[in-house]
Design an enzyme around this catalytic site. Sequence first.
Site, PDB file in Angstrom:
ATOM      1  N   HIS A  46      30.070  45.338  44.478  1.00 36.67           N
ATOM      2  CA  HIS A  46      30.358  46.509  45.310  1.00 36.67           C
ATOM      3  C   HIS A  46      29.476  47.693  44.948  1.00 36.67           C
ATOM      4  O   HIS A  46      29.955  48.681  44.389  1.00 36.67           O
ATOM      5  CB  HIS A  46      31.841  46.886  45.188  1.00 36.67           C
ATOM      6  CG  HIS A  46      32.740  45.896  45.849  1.00 36.67           C
ATOM      7  ND1 HIS A  46      33.993  45.566  45.354  1.00 36.67           N
ATOM      8  CD2 HIS A  46      32.574  45.170  46.982  1.00 36.67           C
ATOM      9  CE1 HIS A  46      34.550  44.674  46.164  1.00 36.67           C
ATOM     10  NE2 HIS A  46      33.720  44.415  47.146  1.00 36.67           N
ATOM     11  N   HIS A  79      33.277  38.388  43.437  1.00 47.66           N
ATOM     12  CA  HIS A  79      34.735  38.576  43.528  1.00 47.66           C
ATOM     13  C   HIS A  79      35.495  37.292  43.802  1.00 47.66           C
ATOM     14  O   HIS A  79      36.699  37.264  43.715  1.00 47.66           O
ATOM     15  CB  HIS A  79      35.032  39.630  44.610  1.00 47.66           C
ATOM     16  CG  HIS A  79      34.071  40.781  44.554  1.00 47.66           C
ATOM     17  ND1 HIS A  79      32.933  40.834  45.333  1.00 47.66           N
ATOM     18  CD2 HIS A  79      34.059  41.877  43.757  1.00 47.66           C
ATOM     19  CE1 HIS A  79      32.254  41.927  45.025  1.00 47.66           C
ATOM     20  NE2 HIS A  79      32.898  42.585  44.077  1.00 47.66           N
ATOM     21  N   GLU A 131      38.771  40.075  45.862  1.00 43.25           N
ATOM     22  CA  GLU A 131      39.216  39.249  44.729  1.00 43.25           C
ATOM     23  C   GLU A 131      40.668  38.810  44.920  1.00 43.25           C
ATOM     24  O   GLU A 131      41.033  37.675  44.608  1.00 43.25           O
ATOM     25  CB  GLU A 131      39.059  40.010  43.408  1.00 43.25           C
ATOM     26  CG  GLU A 131      39.430  39.138  42.212  1.00 43.25           C
ATOM     27  CD  GLU A 131      39.412  39.870  40.888  1.00 43.25           C
ATOM     28  OE1 GLU A 131      38.605  40.805  40.711  1.00 43.25           O
ATOM     29  OE2 GLU A 131      40.221  39.496  40.017  1.00 43.25           O
ATOM     30  N   CYS A 199      39.658  42.144  32.858  1.00 46.06           N
ATOM     31  CA  CYS A 199      38.544  41.622  32.069  1.00 46.06           C
ATOM     32  C   CYS A 199      38.097  42.593  30.976  1.00 46.06           C
ATOM     33  O   CYS A 199      38.439  43.777  30.989  1.00 46.06           O
ATOM     34  CB  CYS A 199      37.375  41.298  32.994  1.00 46.06           C
ATOM     35  SG  CYS A 199      36.540  42.768  33.570  1.00 46.06           S
ATOM     36  N   SER A 227      34.173  49.976  45.074  1.00 40.31           N
ATOM     37  CA  SER A 227      34.276  49.342  43.754  1.00 40.31           C
ATOM     38  C   SER A 227      35.587  49.698  43.062  1.00 40.31           C
ATOM     39  O   SER A 227      35.795  50.841  42.646  1.00 40.31           O
ATOM     40  CB  SER A 227      33.087  49.769  42.895  1.00 40.31           C
ATOM     41  OG  SER A 227      33.296  49.381  41.561  1.00 40.31           O
TER      42      SER A 227
END
Length: 324
Positions: A46, A79, A131, A199, A227
């Site tokens: 993004h 994603h 995602e 993450c 994003s």
Amino acid sequence: MPAKNVKVLLAEPRGFCAGVDRAIEIVERALTKFGRPIYVRHEIVHNTFVVNDLKAKGAIFIEELSDVPAGATLVFSAHGVSRAIQEEAARLGFQIFDATCPLVTKVHVEVAKLHKEGYEFIMIGHKGHPEVEGTMGQLDSGIHLVEDVADVQRITPSQTERLAVVTQTTLSVDDTVEILNAIKQRFPSIREPKQQDICYATQNRQDAIKLLSPQVDLVIVVGSPTSSNSNRLREVAIKLGTESYMIDNADELNPEWFKGKSRVGLSAGASAPEVLVREVVERIKAYGAISVRTMDGLVETVKFPLPTGLREGGKDPSPLGHLR
Ligand code: 0CN
Ligand code: SF4
């Protein structure tokens, strides 16, 4: 001189993560190896600059597989995609390279595994984010999305003995803990991932903002509006009481923001190239900044392997190497 005598402090870590690095390299190598055009389903990451740069090199970004001609080479974005898209793409016979971040794939694998054991899922994430669509699309049904604490009371799983929680990888760490607590209160026996799904890059960039914010009067985050992880960085700074703005590039800087400020923090989302950070630094210097320093921070060494078929060649052949 709107930023006269301002001191700039750069967040560490900031910018590209291993999944973004890999995703961009997959498109670059596919372009080098197979020539233009390379089709990419959804923005590879993004970031407007990255997407425009790859467009100029011959990448074509699409949302619908019906826009990809027969025989084309197709890359899935970082994603991830649903099973339906994976299957349709395979059925249509494209040459496929999957740039889904391995940390997103890990969540997909977990969902598939626990589903076989009879689990239903609660997913914490943002509705409509690719995602979330990809992870929820690993199953035909049985994943209940919650975006906030209020949603936790609204969902209606068909049973409560085998319930597991998964999350989007790029959420606010603190908001997620709150939502998770509400989930555990309502479903005390819920199964949590061994290691949380948010993450390392998301966690580390938010931790860095937490250290940076109290040291500055203004936090600027380089990142595109789409994003998720970049938006979260700005929010973390604001939650800590520091004025903060997210910008796509140096042209979006507003000289007014610097009025009465003496220390300015600068970070970048996981999909924002360092070259944009450098341009912002140069602009603030031109506004009158007197020093630029990088804060002490974690050095990330995570690196993900490229898919087979794009690995050979060893060194990065990238015409976009300057982005990193
Ligand atoms: O900005 P990104 O492309 O994606 P989100 O933060 O919106 O998820 O960064 C790469 C992250 C991934 C997957
Ligand atoms: Fe992977 Fe995290 Fe980077 Fe997304 S932000 S690409 S999940 S490492």
